[in-house]
Structure formats: structure tokens, C-alpha cells
Motif scaffolding. Structure first.
Motif, PDB file in Angstrom:
ATOM      1  N   LYS A 515       0.850  -1.198   0.000  1.00 43.81           N
ATOM      2  CA  LYS A 515       0.000   0.000   0.000  1.00 43.81           C
ATOM      3  C   LYS A 515       0.889   1.254   0.000  1.00 43.81           C
ATOM      4  O   LYS A 515       0.669   2.180  -0.794  1.00 43.81           O
ATOM      5  N   ALA A 516       1.902   1.260   0.855  1.00 39.62           N
ATOM      6  CA  ALA A 516       2.789   2.433   0.948  1.00 39.62           C
ATOM      7  C   ALA A 516       3.513   2.659  -0.371  1.00 39.62           C
ATOM      8  O   ALA A 516       3.768   3.798  -0.765  1.00 39.62           O
ATOM      9  N   SER A 517       3.798   1.600  -1.083  1.00 35.81           N
ATOM     10  CA  SER A 517       4.549   1.800  -2.318  1.00 35.81           C
ATOM     11  C   SER A 517       3.660   2.185  -3.500  1.00 35.81           C
ATOM     12  O   SER A 517       4.077   2.967  -4.336  1.00 35.81           O
ATOM     13  N   VAL A 518       2.449   1.683  -3.586  1.00 39.73           N
ATOM     14  CA  VAL A 518       1.641   2.014  -4.775  1.00 39.73           C
ATOM     15  C   VAL A 518       0.564   3.067  -4.550  1.00 39.73           C
ATOM     16  O   VAL A 518       0.078   3.662  -5.500  1.00 39.73           O
ATOM     17  N   ASP A 519       0.165   3.284  -3.281  1.00 38.17           N
ATOM     18  CA  ASP A 519      -0.889   4.278  -3.030  1.00 38.17           C
ATOM     19  C   ASP A 519      -0.592   5.048  -1.745  1.00 38.17           C
ATOM     20  O   ASP A 519      -1.377   5.041  -0.795  1.00 38.17           O
ATOM     21  N   PRO A 520       0.567   5.738  -1.723  1.00 36.30           N
ATOM     22  CA  PRO A 520       0.973   6.407  -0.483  1.00 36.30           C
ATOM     23  C   PRO A 520      -0.018   7.481  -0.032  1.00 36.30           C
ATOM     24  O   PRO A 520      -0.132   7.749   1.155  1.00 36.30           O
ATOM     25  N   ALA A 521      -0.754   8.087  -0.950  1.00 37.98           N
ATOM     26  CA  ALA A 521      -1.702   9.136  -0.560  1.00 37.98           C
ATOM     27  C   ALA A 521      -3.059   8.543  -0.160  1.00 37.98           C
ATOM     28  O   ALA A 521      -3.990   9.282   0.170  1.00 37.98           O
ATOM     29  N   ASP A 522      -3.184   7.217  -0.203  1.00 37.35           N
ATOM     30  CA  ASP A 522      -4.406   6.539   0.241  1.00 37.35           C
ATOM     31  C   ASP A 522      -5.654   6.995  -0.520  1.00 37.35           C
ATOM     32  O   ASP A 522      -6.688   7.294   0.068  1.00 37.35           O
ATOM     33  N   ARG A 523      -5.549   7.040  -1.832  1.00 43.47           N
ATOM     34  CA  ARG A 523      -6.715   7.396  -2.652  1.00 43.47           C
ATOM     35  C   ARG A 523      -7.745   6.268  -2.660  1.00 43.47           C
ATOM     36  O   ARG A 523      -8.934   6.513  -2.651  1.00 43.47           O
ATOM     37  N   PHE A 524      -7.260   5.019  -2.721  1.00 48.38           N
ATOM     38  CA  PHE A 524      -8.181   3.872  -2.752  1.00 48.38           C
ATOM     39  C   PHE A 524      -8.515   3.515  -1.304  1.00 48.38           C
ATOM     40  O   PHE A 524      -7.901   2.654  -0.699  1.00 48.38           O
ATOM     41  N   GLN A 525      -9.483   4.246  -0.779  1.00 48.53           N
ATOM     42  CA  GLN A 525      -9.754   4.188   0.649  1.00 48.53           C
ATOM     43  C   GLN A 525     -11.221   3.865   0.891  1.00 48.53           C
ATOM     44  O   GLN A 525     -12.115   4.433   0.260  1.00 48.53           O
ATOM     45  N   PHE A 526     -11.460   2.942   1.815  1.00 52.03           N
ATOM     46  CA  PHE A 526     -12.828   2.561   2.208  1.00 52.03           C
ATOM     47  C   PHE A 526     -12.702   1.937   3.595  1.00 52.03           C
ATOM     48  O   PHE A 526     -11.579   1.751   4.086  1.00 52.03           O
ATOM     49  N   PRO A 527     -13.804   1.640   4.275  1.00 48.39           N
ATOM     50  CA  PRO A 527     -13.695   1.266   5.692  1.00 48.39           C
ATOM     51  C   PRO A 527     -12.774   0.082   6.005  1.00 48.39           C
ATOM     52  O   PRO A 527     -12.229   0.029   7.102  1.00 48.39           O
ATOM     53  N   THR A 528     -12.598  -0.853   5.088  1.00 49.65           N
ATOM     54  CA  THR A 528     -11.702  -1.974   5.391  1.00 49.65           C
ATOM     55  C   THR A 528     -10.525  -2.009   4.411  1.00 49.65           C
ATOM     56  O   THR A 528     -10.019  -3.076   4.084  1.00 49.65           O
ATOM     57  N   SER A 529     -10.092  -0.837   3.958  1.00 48.15           N
ATOM     58  CA  SER A 529      -8.913  -0.820   3.071  1.00 48.15           C
ATOM     59  C   SER A 529      -7.649  -0.973   3.907  1.00 48.15           C
ATOM     60  O   SER A 529      -7.637  -0.709   5.107  1.00 48.15           O
ATOM     61  N   ILE A 530      -6.587  -1.411   3.223  1.00 57.30           N
ATOM     62  CA  ILE A 530      -5.291  -1.588   3.880  1.00 57.30           C
ATOM     63  C   ILE A 530      -4.743  -0.201   4.217  1.00 57.30           C
ATOM     64  O   ILE A 530      -4.733   0.695   3.372  1.00 57.30           O
ATOM     65  N   GLN A 531      -4.290  -0.041   5.463  1.00 56.45           N
ATOM     66  CA  GLN A 531      -3.696   1.226   5.884  1.00 56.45           C
ATOM     67  C   GLN A 531      -2.184   1.066   5.828  1.00 56.45           C
ATOM     68  O   GLN A 531      -1.667   0.031   6.205  1.00 56.45           O
ATOM     69  N   GLU A 532      -1.493   2.124   5.367  1.00 59.67           N
ATOM     70  CA  GLU A 532      -0.040   1.924   5.237  1.00 59.67           C
ATOM     71  C   GLU A 532       0.674   1.948   6.577  1.00 59.67           C
ATOM     72  O   GLU A 532       1.792   1.471   6.676  1.00 59.67           O
TER      73      GLU A 532
END
Ligand SMILES: Cc1cc2nc3c(=O)[nH]c(=O)nc-3n(C[C@H](O)[C@H](O)[C@H](O)COP(=O)(O)OP(=O)(O)OC[C@H]3O[C@@H](n4cnc5c(N)ncnc54)[C@H](O)[C@@H]3O)c2cc1C
Ligand SMILES: *[C@@H]1O[C@H](CO)[C@@H](O)[C@H](O)[C@H]1NC(C)=O
Ligand SMILES: *[C@@H]1O[C@H](CO)[C@@H](O)[C@H](O)[C@H]1NC(C)=O
Ligand SMILES: *[C@@H]1O[C@H](CO)[C@@H](O)[C@H](O)[C@H]1NC(C)=O
Ligand SMILES: *[C@@H]1O[C@H](CO)[C@@H](O)[C@H](O)[C@H]1NC(C)=O
Ligand SMILES: *[C@@H]1O[C@H](CO)[C@@H](O)[C@H](O)[C@H]1NC(C)=O
Ligand SMILES: *[C@@H]1O[C@H](CO)[C@@H](O)[C@H](O)[C@H]1NC(C)=O
Ligand SMILES: *[C@@H]1O[C@H](CO)[C@@H](O)[C@H](O)[C@H]1NC(C)=O
Length: 533
Positions: A515-532
Motif C-alpha cells: 500500500k505504501a509503495s503504490v498508493d501512499p496518498a491513500d486514494r483507494f480508501q474505504f472502511p476496510t482498506s489496507i492502511q499503510e
């Protein structure tokens, strides 16, 4: 798509019709999206968001991308969740028709720091494909329905707007099949992103085990290919937790020659507590006996009985060996049970006839006649049991007693499925744990306790949550304290306290790094998304 149908291929009881309700959405307010900024910034924020919304609308229009914003005709229907326990108001729902358009939507959303989510079939249990909470930018993939099968390799390239039933029909037309669930209306995007279990899974694995490569749109709008050879870590992640990393825009699947014939079956009993507890224990003994061939797929299920102290017990599934060998295959289990005193049904036929038989009640396989059917107001959980620590008799009896007593008293419309994942030779458990992000390669059963409101419409009764929690507790409280049970991310819920561990087990740390490497700004975010972090 109602629970009674979902677990009854041949509904012998009532046929429930659900009216489509138009949920009353809470009025849109920018503060919901940025509560942390506080009221002082509000006037500026409101102006800025209004401007952004107009800008977004213009940008999408300039690219010929259909988009529905609040107050647009069709928005309410498009923003209706399958589980209408949730009412979620996305900022916009977009309908790209190709990968370039998906890329443009994601890039534009990212520029405006929006939360971006994909919607394939829309069957998330907690409205994650609408963002799970207000303000998301939805990328609805329903206009991307191409399916092609390579004449040499027989690999299928499937766009993510497809539903399972239509994929089964298209593949069958060239003599091929894939393992997946039996509800024709479930979308391939969510199903193959988090698991995908069906009656062919002991033979061919989960749906995600057959993803050979995929095209993915990342948070910055870039388009990448993932496979064993290209972006392998992303390839690992999209097979178990896809939605946190990108929008899977096209999937290449390995397919299988359809078996020459098969048998679909469904038996129903009404049982008292000792009989049902014994039947449950025998199902486990049979599953652990090593005698079930890969060609068998099935489950048992529990439903409300006709009086206090009784449950309805079902055994249903499919067998893809020869018709003659079906009875021998199931007889070690079946012979331990009384004669079914509610119904017995059996159908032999081709692969696609068996799929049709099993889908009956949950809709036709071909979904193009009706864009979607039904909705529900429900809460469901999951419990995945490891093969090496079988369920104790005490736990099985406790669950049956709970269902026959508390379950009888409950006004909810409930059922509990116990799906067979394991047993010797199951293809699901032959995949190495670290080959995909899916974290449960030692599973015997996946339980799905599920309770709807009595008329399948809101409001959901507050007692429903405790009732469903109690089903899982009846098992776990009768197992060793350190028992490592898992949860299935396609039966997603947002009330599981240690969900990271239950859904992803030892893979959560690796998912965080990805997650930190491909979506550091956390755009793909929802209640059970992976947190970096
Ligand atoms: C009636 C019914 C029957 C079911 N039966 C089974 C069964 O037999 N076996 C089984 O394993 N499961 C079953 N499920 C669960 C089902 O697999 C999940 O709900 C699945 O996630 C739904 O996929 P979807 O595309 O329809 O949902 P969506 O709501 O569209 O998506 C679900 C999640 O996946 C994400 N997503 C969707 N498409 C993409 C994409 N292209 N790229 C990235 N992320 C994406 C969404 O953002 C969301 O987080 C059933 C569900 C229902 C409602
Ligand atoms: C949008 O559609 C119009 C009319 O079909 C076409 O002329 C134009 O090139 C399209 N624009 C884009 C960005 O695709
Ligand atoms: C089925 O048999 C059980 C006894 O095991 C009995 O209690 C129940 O009433 C019977 N149900 C029907 C529908 O015949
Ligand atoms: C568990 O139940 C089964 C079936 O009812 C029975 O055969 C078995 O002996 C029981 N095991 C224990 C340890 O009690
Ligand atoms: C299998 O058993 C069922 C009853 O359970 C019976 O109707 C069917 O004829 C049997 N099939 C074969 C091939 O023996
Ligand atoms: C079995 O299913 C068939 C096909 O739907 C149906 O016609 C028949 O009535 C069912 N039989 C029983 C005993 O439920
Ligand atoms: C599904 O039905 C539609 C008509 O409603 C038809 O055009 C289409 O070919 C069918 N699809 C398949 C795969 O059979
Ligand atoms: C179910 O309801 C009956 C009648 O109200 C009551 O006697 C019984 O104790 C209840 N059972 C449970 C488990 O709550």
C-alpha cells in the motif's frame, strides 16, 4: 438474491418479493468529508468543494465520461447499495467505457484528493464499492463487459463489468469453465479480488487462483500490467485485497475444460438439537476422512425450524464426476443422517445445466435481461476454521442449540452456511500460503452466519447484530482460547475488531508495505482498506 433463495437452489417455500426502496440520503455536506478541518474553515471549504465539483463535472464531460452527481436523474438508483442497511452518498458515480477513461477518472479524482473506489457487480456487503461512507468518487465498471477467449491457450480476458453468470455462459459456449460462486449477479471485480468460492473450487481453486495477469490503473492514473513476471508484488496483492491498490481493469484467467456432466443436489431436513448436532459432527468427520474427491463441492446450512428446539438443515452442492458415482461419494455422510423429511432434489446434466440448477432462485445465469435483482437489509459475518484444529463437538452442539432456541425466538430472517473448503486434495489448500494475498490456505470450513430484517427492508433491528455475533461466539467460546480462526474478506463486515488479523493474518504487514509503495496518498480508501501505517 434473497437469502432463502441463495441457499435454496429449488425454493420450495415462499417467494419473497422486495420492493426497490429509494433510500433517503442524508444531505450532502463537505464537512462530512473533512471533519478534521473544523468549522472555521467551512466557508472556504464549501466554496472550494463546490468549485471542484463543477470542475470535475466539466473535466469528465470533456472526456465523454458519463457521470452522475447528486440531484442528477438516476443518481439515487445508482447510489443504492445491495445491502440497504447502508445509505451512502458518493460525490459522483462515473461510467468509463475503456481503460483510458478509467485512468482519466482516477487521475482527476486524485488531483482533487478524493477517495476513489471501483464498482463491479456492486454486491459488497458493506457498500465498499460506493466508498462505504459519503464523498467517494465511484468508478462503475458496468459498461466494460468484453470477454474474449484465446483460441490457442483458452485463457479468457474478462473486463470487470461482467457478472458471474454471464461469464459462465460465455466460457461454456467454447467448452470452458471457471470456479466461482453460484449467484449469477455477483461481479467478477470483487469476487476475484478477494476470493471467489464455489462448488468447483475444491477441483479448480478459488476464482483468484486462476488470475494469470491483470491490467491495473494505479492511484496516479498510470496503467500497468501485473503478472508473475511484471509487477509481481502488485500481482500478489490484487489476488486477495485488490481494491486497496488500484482498479483492476481487465483480468486474464486460466480456464478449464468443462466436465462432461455433473449432478446438482439439495436435501432438506427438519431436525432436533441432538440430530442436527450429530449431522454437523458427521459432516466434519466426513470432510476430514480424506474420502471426498476434488470433483465434489458442497455445504451444509442451518435455517429456522418450524418450532422451538428445531432447525432446518440443508445439504447441497454439485458433483462433477460420473452420475453413477455420486451416491457412493456422498453415502459415507448421507448414511449417517435420517431420511430428508422436508425435500430431496437431484439433477444431472451438463456443466452449464448444473450451474443453472444451482442458480435458480438467485436469478437466471444471463443477467442482461434484468440489470439487477433484489437487495437486502442484513448483517453477515464469517468464520474460517483451520483444518488442523477441528471443531469440538461442544462447539457444534452449542451452535445448533443457539440456532434452535435463540434463532427460533429471533424475528430476523437468518441462515448459517458452512461451506466446505478443505478435505484432502482440495485445490484451494494446495496453493502455497504466500503465493497470493489470500491468507487462509488451511481452511476446513467457511461459516457464513447471515441475518436480514424480517421483511428484508430497513430499518435493521439492533438485536440482529448481537444475534449474529452470538452465532460466531457459540463456536469460538467452545474452542481453545488461542484457536486461530480467520474471516473471509468477500463476506466483509465493518464490526470485526481485529479485522486486519482475521482477514489477512500473516499477510497484513506485507499488504501495508505494498500500500505504501503504490498508493501512499491513500486514494483507494474505504472502511476496510489496507492502511499503510
Ligand atoms: C447474493 C450473494 C451471493 C454471494 N455468493 C458468494 C459465493 O457463492 N462465493 C463467494 O466467494 N462469495 C459470494 N458472495 C460474496 C461476493 O463474492 C462479494 O460480495 C464480492 O466482493 C462481490 O463482488 P462485486 O464485484 O459484485 O461487488 P462490488 O461491490 O462491486 O465490489 C466489492 C469490493 O471489490 C472492489 N472492486 C470491485 N471491482 C473492482 C476492480 N475492478 N478493481 C478493484 N477493486 C474492485 C470494490 O471497490 C469493493 O471493495 C456473494 C454475495 C452476494 C451478495
Ligand atoms: C467526445 O465525443 C465527441 C463526439 O463523438 C468526439 O468528437 C470527441 O473527440 C470525444 N472526445 C474525447 C476526449 O474522446
Ligand atoms: C422431521 O423430523 C423431525 C424429527 O427428527 C421432526 O421433529 C420434525 O417435525 C419433522 N419435520 C417435518 C417437516 O416432517
Ligand atoms: C462427537 O460426535 C460424534 C457424532 O455425534 C461422535 O461420533 C463422537 O464420538 C463425538 N466425539 C467426542 C469426542 O465426543
Ligand atoms: C442416488 O440416490 C437417490 C436417492 O438419494 C436416488 O433417487 C437415485 O436414483 C440414486 N442414483 C443412483 C445413480 O443410484
Ligand atoms: C426438484 O426440482 C425440479 C426442477 O426444478 C422440480 O420440478 C421438482 O418439483 C423438484 N422436486 C422436489 C421433490 O422438490
Ligand atoms: C443473454 O441474453 C441476451 C438477450 O437478453 C442475449 O442477447 C445474449 O446473447 C445472452 N447472452 C448469453 C451469453 O447467452
Ligand atoms: C424463547 O422464547 C420463549 C417464550 O417467550 C422463552 O420461554 C424462552 O426462554 C426463549 N428462549 C431463549 C433462548 O431466549
Amino acid at each position: 438474491m434473497f437469502p432463502v433463495h441463495r441457499i435454496r437452489p429449488r425454493p420450495i417455500i415462499h417467494d419473497i418479493k422486495v420492493a426497490r426502496v429509494s433510500p433517503s440520503f442524508a444531505s450532502f455536506s463537505p464537512t462530512k468529508m473533512k471533519p478534521a478541518l473544523g468549522f472555521l474553515l467551512l466557508p472556504w471549504l464549501a466554496a472550494s468543494w463546490a468549485q471542484n465539483v463543477n470542475q470535475l463535472r466539466d473535466q469528465l464531460a470533456a472526456h465523454n465520461i458519463t457521470a452522475l452527481f447528486k440531484n442528477d436523474a438516476g443518481y439515487s438508483a445508482a447510489a443504492t447499495s445491495y445491502n440497504i442497511r447502508y445509505t451512502v452518498e458518493p460525490l459522483a458515480i462515473t461510467y468509463p467505457t475503456d481503460i483510458q477513461q478509467i485512468s482519466f477518472v482516477v487521475e482527476t479524482g486524485a488531483e482533487q484528493k478524493l477517495r476513489v473506489v471501483a464498482r463491479s457487480g456492486g454486491h459488497s456487503y458493506i457498500a465498499n464499492s460506493l466508498g462505504g461512507k459519503d464523498g467517494a468518487l465511484v468508478v462503475d465498471l458496468s459498461r466494460m463487459k468484453r470477454i474474449t477467449v484465446d483460441s490457442q491457450t483458452k485463457n479468457a480476458v474478462v473486463e470487470p463489468g461482467n457478472r458471474l453468470g454471464d461469464i459462465a455462459l460465455a466460457l461454456n459456449a467454447v467448452g470452458r469453465g471457471l470456479p466461482h460462486g453460484r449467484c449469477a449477479y455477483v461481479g467478477i471485480g470483487g469476487h476475484s479480488g478477494f476470493g471467489g468460492w464455489g462448488f468447483a473450487s475444491r477441483m479448480w481453486g478459488l476464482t483468484l487462483d486462476n488470475v494469470l495477469s491483470a491490467t491495473v490503473v494505479l492511484a496516479d492514473g498510470s496503467i500497468v500490467t501485473t503478472s508473475q513476471y511484471s509487477n509481481p508484488e502488485l500481482y500478489w496483492g490484487i489476488r486477495g485485497s485488490s481494491a486497496s491498490f488500484g482498479i483492476v481493469s481487465s483480468i486474464e484467467f486460466r480456464t478449464f475444460a468443462v466436465p462432461p456432466s455433473g449432478t446438482g443436489f439439495e436435501y432438506l431436513w427438519e431436525m432436533d438439537i441432538p440430530t442436527a448436532s450429530h449431522a454437523f459432527a458427521q459432516f466434519q468427520s466426513w470432510a476430514l476422512s480424506g474420502s471426498i474427491p476434488q470433483t465434489f463441492g458442497g455445504e451444509i446450512a442451518f435455517m429456522k425450524g418450524s418450532s422451538y428446539g428445531l432447525v432446518e438443515f440443508a445439504f447441497f452442492g454439485a458433483y462433477f464426476g460420473s452420475d453413477e458415482s455420486f451416491n457412493n461419494t456422498v453415502s459415507p455422510f448421507f448414511s449417517e443422517l435420517p431420511v430428508p423429511n422436508v425435500s430431496a432434489n437431484l439433477t444431472s446434466g451438463s456443466w452449464i445445466e448444473v450451474l443453472e440448477y444451482l442458480a435458480t432462485g438467485v436469478g437466471p445465469l444471463n443477467t442482461s435481461g434484468q440489470p439487477d435483482i433484489g437487495s437486502d437489509t442484513f448483517y453477515a459475518k464469517s468464520l474460517m476454521t483451520p483444518m488442523d484444529v477441528p471443531l469440538t463437538n461442544a462447539s457444534m452442539t452449542a451452535m445448533v442449540k443457539y440456532l434452535a432456541e435463540e434463532g427460533f425466538n429471533s424475528s430476523d430472517f437468518w441462515h448459517v452456511e458452512v461451506e466446505l473448503y478443505g478435505g484432502k486434495g482440495s485445490a484451494i489448500n494446495q496453493v502455497l500460503l504466500d503465493d497470493t494475498a489470500f491468507a487462509h490456505r488451511n481452511t476446513l470450513f467457511t461459516f457464513q452466519p447471515y441475518a436480514s430484517s424480517s421483511n428484508l427492508l430497513p430499518p435493521y433491528p439492533e438485536t440482529g447484530f448481537g444475534f449474529v455475533d452470538g452465532i460466531v461466539d457459540s463456536i469460538t467460546s467452545n474452542m481453545p482460547r488461542d484457536w486461530e480462526w480467520g474471516a473471509y474478506p468477500n463476506y466483509i463486515e465493518d464490526r470485526l475488531p481485529d479485522w486486519q488479523r482475521r482477514y489477512y493474518g500473516p499477510h497484513y504487514e506485507r499488504l501495508k508495505l505494498l500500500k505504501a509503495s503504490v498508493d501512499p496518498a491513500d486514494r483507494f480508501q474505504f472502511p476496510t482498506s489496507i492502511q499503510e501505517s
